[in-house]
Motif scaffolding. Sequence first.
Motif, PDB file in Angstrom:
ATOM      1  N   VAL A  35      -2.598   0.637   9.720  1.00  0.00           N
ATOM      2  CA  VAL A  35      -1.851  -0.233  10.633  1.00  0.00           C
ATOM      3  C   VAL A  35      -2.476  -0.256  12.021  1.00  0.00           C
ATOM      4  O   VAL A  35      -3.145   0.707  12.439  1.00  0.00           O
ATOM      5  CB  VAL A  35      -0.362   0.208  10.729  1.00  0.00           C
ATOM      6  CG1 VAL A  35       0.246   0.281   9.337  1.00  0.00           C
ATOM      7  CG2 VAL A  35      -0.199   1.537  11.449  1.00  0.00           C
ATOM      8  N   ALA A  36      -2.258  -1.365  12.744  1.00  0.00           N
ATOM      9  CA  ALA A  36      -2.767  -1.473  14.108  1.00  0.00           C
ATOM     10  C   ALA A  36      -1.900  -0.646  15.052  1.00  0.00           C
ATOM     11  O   ALA A  36      -2.386  -0.071  16.031  1.00  0.00           O
ATOM     12  CB  ALA A  36      -2.789  -2.937  14.542  1.00  0.00           C
ATOM     13  N   ARG A  37      -0.583  -0.617  14.764  1.00  0.00           N
ATOM     14  CA  ARG A  37       0.331   0.222  15.547  1.00  0.00           C
ATOM     15  C   ARG A  37       1.614   0.406  14.758  1.00  0.00           C
ATOM     16  O   ARG A  37       1.852  -0.312  13.775  1.00  0.00           O
ATOM     17  CB  ARG A  37       0.626  -0.407  16.912  1.00  0.00           C
ATOM     18  CG  ARG A  37       1.222  -1.753  16.820  1.00  0.00           C
ATOM     19  CD  ARG A  37       1.220  -2.519  18.160  1.00  0.00           C
ATOM     20  NE  ARG A  37       1.696  -3.867  17.885  1.00  0.00           N
ATOM     21  CZ  ARG A  37       2.983  -4.183  17.771  1.00  0.00           C
ATOM     22  NH1 ARG A  37       3.920  -3.270  17.940  1.00  0.00           N
ATOM     23  NH2 ARG A  37       3.340  -5.420  17.472  1.00  0.00           N
ATOM     24  N   ASP A  53      -1.958 -11.121   8.471  1.00  0.00           N
ATOM     25  CA  ASP A  53      -2.368 -10.130   9.468  1.00  0.00           C
ATOM     26  C   ASP A  53      -1.406  -8.929   9.484  1.00  0.00           C
ATOM     27  O   ASP A  53      -1.419  -8.116  10.400  1.00  0.00           O
ATOM     28  CB  ASP A  53      -2.502 -10.763  10.859  1.00  0.00           C
ATOM     29  CG  ASP A  53      -1.264 -11.529  11.261  1.00  0.00           C
ATOM     30  OD1 ASP A  53      -0.241 -11.400  10.547  1.00  0.00           O
ATOM     31  OD2 ASP A  53      -1.308 -12.238  12.279  1.00  0.00           O
ATOM     32  N   THR A  54      -0.570  -8.844   8.445  1.00  0.00           N
ATOM     33  CA  THR A  54       0.337  -7.702   8.302  1.00  0.00           C
ATOM     34  C   THR A  54       0.062  -6.994   6.979  1.00  0.00           C
ATOM     35  O   THR A  54      -0.518  -7.580   6.063  1.00  0.00           O
ATOM     36  CB  THR A  54       1.806  -8.166   8.305  1.00  0.00           C
ATOM     37  OG1 THR A  54       1.958  -9.161   7.287  1.00  0.00           O
ATOM     38  CG2 THR A  54       2.211  -8.734   9.647  1.00  0.00           C
ATOM     39  N   ALA A  86       0.866  -1.189   0.000  1.00  0.00           N
ATOM     40  CA  ALA A  86       0.000   0.000   0.000  1.00  0.00           C
ATOM     41  C   ALA A  86       0.899   1.234   0.000  1.00  0.00           C
ATOM     42  O   ALA A  86       1.791   1.363   0.845  1.00  0.00           O
ATOM     43  CB  ALA A  86      -0.913  -0.014   1.223  1.00  0.00           C
ATOM     44  N   HIS A  87       0.660   2.126  -0.979  1.00  0.00           N
ATOM     45  CA  HIS A  87       1.476   3.335  -1.115  1.00  0.00           C
ATOM     46  C   HIS A  87       0.727   4.540  -0.545  1.00  0.00           C
ATOM     47  O   HIS A  87      -0.455   4.720  -0.836  1.00  0.00           O
ATOM     48  CB  HIS A  87       1.799   3.590  -2.592  1.00  0.00           C
ATOM     49  CG  HIS A  87       2.649   2.513  -3.210  1.00  0.00           C
ATOM     50  ND1 HIS A  87       2.177   1.241  -3.457  1.00  0.00           N
ATOM     51  CD2 HIS A  87       3.931   2.521  -3.634  1.00  0.00           C
ATOM     52  CE1 HIS A  87       3.142   0.512  -3.994  1.00  0.00           C
ATOM     53  NE2 HIS A  87       4.214   1.262  -4.123  1.00  0.00           N
ATOM     54  N   VAL A 131       6.817  -3.610   6.824  1.00  0.00           N
ATOM     55  CA  VAL A 131       5.699  -4.503   7.126  1.00  0.00           C
ATOM     56  C   VAL A 131       5.187  -4.194   8.539  1.00  0.00           C
ATOM     57  O   VAL A 131       5.966  -4.204   9.499  1.00  0.00           O
ATOM     58  CB  VAL A 131       6.134  -5.980   7.018  1.00  0.00           C
ATOM     59  CG1 VAL A 131       4.983  -6.917   7.378  1.00  0.00           C
ATOM     60  CG2 VAL A 131       6.654  -6.287   5.614  1.00  0.00           C
ATOM     61  N   PHE A 132       3.888  -3.880   8.647  1.00  0.00           N
ATOM     62  CA  PHE A 132       3.246  -3.505   9.918  1.00  0.00           C
ATOM     63  C   PHE A 132       2.134  -4.500  10.257  1.00  0.00           C
ATOM     64  O   PHE A 132       1.549  -5.105   9.355  1.00  0.00           O
ATOM     65  CB  PHE A 132       2.558  -2.142   9.784  1.00  0.00           C
ATOM     66  CG  PHE A 132       3.465  -0.975   9.504  1.00  0.00           C
ATOM     67  CD1 PHE A 132       3.960  -0.204  10.548  1.00  0.00           C
ATOM     68  CD2 PHE A 132       3.804  -0.644   8.207  1.00  0.00           C
ATOM     69  CE1 PHE A 132       4.780   0.897  10.291  1.00  0.00           C
ATOM     70  CE2 PHE A 132       4.632   0.451   7.941  1.00  0.00           C
ATOM     71  CZ  PHE A 132       5.120   1.215   8.984  1.00  0.00           C
ATOM     72  N   PRO A 133       1.757  -4.579  11.552  1.00  0.00           N
ATOM     73  CA  PRO A 133       0.502  -5.267  11.869  1.00  0.00           C
ATOM     74  C   PRO A 133      -0.634  -4.459  11.265  1.00  0.00           C
ATOM     75  O   PRO A 133      -0.645  -3.232  11.373  1.00  0.00           O
ATOM     76  CB  PRO A 133       0.441  -5.238  13.403  1.00  0.00           C
ATOM     77  CG  PRO A 133       1.519  -4.330  13.867  1.00  0.00           C
ATOM     78  CD  PRO A 133       2.445  -4.043  12.748  1.00  0.00           C
ATOM     79  N   LYS A 134      -1.576  -5.127  10.586  1.00  0.00           N
ATOM     80  CA  LYS A 134      -2.551  -4.356   9.810  1.00  0.00           C
ATOM     81  C   LYS A 134      -3.753  -3.930  10.635  1.00  0.00           C
ATOM     82  O   LYS A 134      -4.062  -4.537  11.668  1.00  0.00           O
ATOM     83  CB  LYS A 134      -2.983  -5.151   8.585  1.00  0.00           C
ATOM     84  CG  LYS A 134      -4.003  -6.236   8.863  1.00  0.00           C
ATOM     85  CD  LYS A 134      -4.478  -6.804   7.528  1.00  0.00           C
ATOM     86  CE  LYS A 134      -5.786  -7.541   7.696  1.00  0.00           C
ATOM     87  NZ  LYS A 134      -6.924  -6.895   7.093  1.00  0.00           N
ATOM     88  N   SER A 135      -4.439  -2.901  10.156  1.00  0.00           N
ATOM     89  CA  SER A 135      -5.700  -2.471  10.772  1.00  0.00           C
ATOM     90  C   SER A 135      -6.863  -3.146  10.057  1.00  0.00           C
ATOM     91  O   SER A 135      -6.676  -3.760   9.003  1.00  0.00           O
ATOM     92  CB  SER A 135      -5.858  -0.949  10.648  1.00  0.00           C
ATOM     93  OG  SER A 135      -6.291  -0.630   9.333  1.00  0.00           O
ATOM     94  N   GLY A 136      -8.065  -2.972  10.596  1.00  0.00           N
ATOM     95  CA  GLY A 136      -9.253  -3.548   9.981  1.00  0.00           C
ATOM     96  C   GLY A 136      -9.636  -2.893   8.660  1.00  0.00           C
ATOM     97  O   GLY A 136     -10.449  -3.429   7.910  1.00  0.00           O
TER      98      GLY A 136
END
Length: 331
Positions: A63-65, A101-102, A51-52, A85-90
Amino acid sequence: MLAAAELIRRGELVAFPTETVYGLGANALCGQAVQKIFAAKGRPGDNPLIAHVCDMRGVEPLVARIPPLARRAMEAFWPGPLTIVFPKSGAVPDAVTAGLDTVAVRFPSHPVAQALIERAGCPIAAPSANRSGRPSPTNAQDVYADMQGRVPLILDGGACGVGVESTVLDVSDGPLILRPGGVTQGMLEQALGMPVRVHQAALKPLEGEARSPGMKYKHYAPKAQVVLVEGAPEAMARRAAQLYDEALAKGNRPCILGTEELKDIYGERAFYPLGKRAQPESIAHNLFAALREMDRRGYDAVFCETVEAQGVGLAIMNRLVRAAGYKIVKG
Ligand code: TXA
Ligand code: MG
């Protein structure tokens, strides 16, 4: 540009330049739009997209955080050729992350990419704008060659500067480079103040589970058989010349992909310049267009010099070993 932003808003695809390679973009928040990318590329659905975003804050809704290491890397290298790479948000559809989940996010430095994201008003999911398995496109003509009839609009921003895709960095378990790119291991170590590992699949076929699904696919390959030649520069060039002569004698149409420094050793043999050994950035810049040129010129056996897998050289060798299907001979 306005037409391009409007297409993105309507859920259509647009190919656009970035500082690394051309991307094939769609609204990253719309699963249906993102599905069109997979169809146009012929890309396996289990390979997630980047995602850009067009500013630092653009990452927040995705991102979740933001882990502290990621924050430091963002501050040091964004905008630029670094994907984190981040933990993803909903908010991120499964089509983007292939159900992981990232989520991988990047803030490109190219002004056309930034303007497109800003005017579209949404993050843009984009893989490289090639048909799956082909070398990434680094100019609008190469996008057109792969994507004509498959995408309504290509924004032409000339040749990409870096020429290889962004570095993909995972920070979930200490910094780990999943894909080497324009931001090097050394640059990351300097900015983060700690050792940064490189995934074992950077130069070898993947063993075991893929941390980054892109690792397991064949990539960057022209139709010609590519063979890499290793060794000290002059020995490498002599070996490439010998392999070329053998291929010619067998009735093949060989070509040597090599550097300016060793060019004279090849004499009258068909040669295509990759750049200067002393300036590995020049090789990264030319690499994908050179691989595509081999097909356009109808060569079927390509003997390619290698470079030291250090700095940008690691990103170059990561692409070359895949283009060659890991076929390497010693000089
Ligand atoms: O320079 C670039 O990164 C270009 C331009 C257009 O920005 N894009 C690009 O995208 O190279 P693509 O799709 O060809 O490569 C994305 C890479 C793949 O290796 C994919 O597996 C990995 O990023 N990736 C994407 N999401 C991931 C995630 N959540 N976890 C791990 N790896 C991920
Ligand atoms: Mg790609």
